[in-house]
Structure formats: C-alpha cells, structure tokens
Motif scaffolding. Structure first.
Motif, short mmCIF file in Angstrom:
data_model
loop_
_atom_site.label_atom_id
_atom_site.label_comp_id
_atom_site.label_asym_id
_atom_site.label_seq_id
_atom_site.Cartn_x
_atom_site.Cartn_y
_atom_site.Cartn_z
N GLU A 181 51.97 114.14 -10.52
CA GLU A 181 52.32 115.49 -10.97
C GLU A 181 51.91 116.57 -9.98
N ALA A 182 51.14 116.25 -8.97
CA ALA A 182 50.59 117.26 -8.07
C ALA A 182 51.53 117.72 -6.97
N HIS A 183 52.67 117.05 -6.77
CA HIS A 183 53.50 117.34 -5.61
C HIS A 183 54.64 118.33 -5.86
N GLY A 184 54.98 118.59 -7.11
CA GLY A 184 56.08 119.48 -7.40
C GLY A 184 55.64 120.92 -7.54
N PRO A 185 56.61 121.79 -7.82
CA PRO A 185 56.26 123.20 -8.01
C PRO A 185 55.32 123.35 -9.21
N ASP A 186 54.34 124.22 -9.07
CA ASP A 186 53.35 124.45 -10.13
C ASP A 186 52.66 123.16 -10.55
N ARG A 187 52.47 122.26 -9.59
CA ARG A 187 51.76 120.99 -9.83
C ARG A 187 52.45 120.16 -10.92
N THR A 188 53.77 120.07 -10.84
CA THR A 188 54.55 119.24 -11.74
C THR A 188 55.15 118.09 -10.93
N ILE A 189 55.93 117.26 -11.58
CA ILE A 189 56.57 116.14 -10.89
C ILE A 189 57.66 116.67 -9.95
N GLU A 190 57.65 116.19 -8.73
CA GLU A 190 58.67 116.54 -7.74
C GLU A 190 59.91 115.70 -8.00
N VAL A 191 61.06 116.34 -8.17
CA VAL A 191 62.32 115.65 -8.46
C VAL A 191 63.23 115.77 -7.25
N ALA A 192 63.89 114.66 -6.91
CA ALA A 192 64.85 114.64 -5.81
C ALA A 192 66.20 114.15 -6.35
N LEU A 193 67.26 114.90 -6.08
CA LEU A 193 68.61 114.53 -6.47
C LEU A 193 69.37 114.10 -5.22
N THR A 194 70.03 112.94 -5.28
CA THR A 194 70.76 112.42 -4.13
C THR A 194 72.16 112.00 -4.56
N TRP A 195 73.17 112.56 -3.91
CA TRP A 195 74.56 112.17 -4.16
C TRP A 195 74.94 111.06 -3.19
N ARG A 196 75.63 110.05 -3.72
CA ARG A 196 76.09 108.93 -2.90
C ARG A 196 77.47 108.49 -3.37
N ARG A 197 78.06 107.62 -2.57
CA ARG A 197 79.28 106.93 -3.00
C ARG A 197 78.83 105.64 -3.64
N ALA A 198 79.28 105.36 -4.87
CA ALA A 198 78.84 104.17 -5.61
C ALA A 198 79.09 102.89 -4.82
N GLU A 199 80.18 102.83 -4.09
CA GLU A 199 80.51 101.61 -3.33
C GLU A 199 79.51 101.36 -2.19
N ASP A 200 78.76 102.39 -1.78
CA ASP A 200 77.78 102.22 -0.71
C ASP A 200 76.40 101.79 -1.22
N VAL A 201 76.22 101.77 -2.54
CA VAL A 201 74.92 101.44 -3.13
C VAL A 201 74.88 99.95 -3.44
N GLY A 202 73.79 99.32 -3.09
CA GLY A 202 73.64 97.89 -3.34
C GLY A 202 73.33 97.61 -4.80
N THR A 203 72.91 96.41 -5.08
CA THR A 203 72.58 95.98 -6.43
C THR A 203 71.32 96.71 -6.91
N VAL A 204 71.37 97.16 -8.14
CA VAL A 204 70.21 97.84 -8.73
C VAL A 204 69.15 96.79 -9.03
#
Length: 171
Positions: free
Chosen positions: A34-57
């Motif tokens: 929780e210390a890395h985000g704004p106001d000591r909250t969880i830092e969230v990262a959003l990433t856009w990708r093409r589904a066909e480029d993503v491997g197996t979950v």
C-alpha cells in the motif's frame, strides 16, 4: 517485486470499453504494498494489449513471496460487467421533476397495494435530502421493511457499491 495481475478485461465482454488502435485487452495490475501509490495506497497499472499477443494465463496465479497485507493480494473471481445508467441525484432535480417522480413512486405503491391482499406499512413520498448519506440514513429502516419497494433514489439514481458484481469462479 513483480506487479500482481488483478483483472483482464476483453473489449468484447465489457460494453463501451474501447482500447487504443488494435488493442482489445485491458490488463489491470497492482503492487502488493500500500505504500507505493498516491497517498500511500496501492499503485495500479493499466496496460492495453492485443489478446492474440498474450500467452496462456497462469492458473493459479503465483502468490507473491511477501505482501503489505492480505487485502493487497487479489482474490480470484469472475466479473459480470453490465451497463448501468445513473440518473441525476433527486435533490439536484427541479421541483417540478421531483414532484413528477414522487407521483410516479406513489402510483407504483398504489399498484402494489391493489395487488396485495395483506395490509402493509404506509409509505409517503420521498423528501429531498442534501446528501446521499442523509438519504441512506433516512431510508434504511424503510428499505429493510419493504425490500421489494421501487424508488427513484435506490433503483434509478446513484448505483450502489463498486459498480461491479464479482462472483467466485465456479458459481
């Protein structure tokens, strides 16, 4: 420490979710501290990708070797996205429209009373409240007594909670 995978949202599954050119998958990650985000909250990262480029979950997702707390580690679930239209808060509407809504709600109650064979508690038209919190406090007991009652504030305006419903996998 790698970021933890929180969600994968395909544009085909989420109404109105549109990614950058050619991207059809939004991945949501966060830091397990929780210390890395704004106001000591969880830092969230959003990433856009093409589904066909993503491997197996990876299933199950690897657990982090250390985390800031149990609440920092996502719980597996399934999202069921749906579009929800929120209408203006009742207190911000003009007096004429508030009166029309009150009449509409009364007509719904009259229709319910005509269909019911049992006598229920009397209900009055809603008042105007300065804040949503005041409204919630004033109506909590009434909603508990009549959970199926429909009204503008609870059913058409200001959708409750986090705007999404999560269901554990396999349910």
């Amino acid at each position: 420490m790698p970021l933890l995978a929180v969600a994968q949202l395909h544009t085909r599954d989420v109404p109105d979710l549109v990614g950058p050119d050619g991207c059809d998958l939004l991945q949501v990650f966060w830091c397990p501290f929780e210390a890395h985000g704004p106001d000591r909250t969880i830092e969230v990262a959003l990433t856009w990708r093409r589904a066909e480029d993503v491997g197996t979950v990876r299933t199950p997702q690897p657990e982090p070797p250390v985390a800031g707390g149990v609440e920092c580690v996502p719980t597996p679930c399934v999202l069921h996205p749906e579009q929800v239209v929120e209408h203006q808060y009742l207190g911000l509407l003009g007096d004429d429209l508030q009166e029309q809504i009150a009449e509409w709600e009364e007509s719904l109650l009259d229709d319910e009373d005509a269909d019911d064979t049992e006598d229920g508690p009397d209900s009055t038209a809603p008042a105007s409240y300065a804040t949503y919190e005041e409204y919630e406090a004033a109506t909590a007991a009434a909603r508990a007594a009549e959970p199926d009652e429909i009204d503008y504030m609870s059913d058409l305006s200001l959708a409750p909670a986090g705007k999404s419903a999560a269901t554990p996998p396999g349910t």
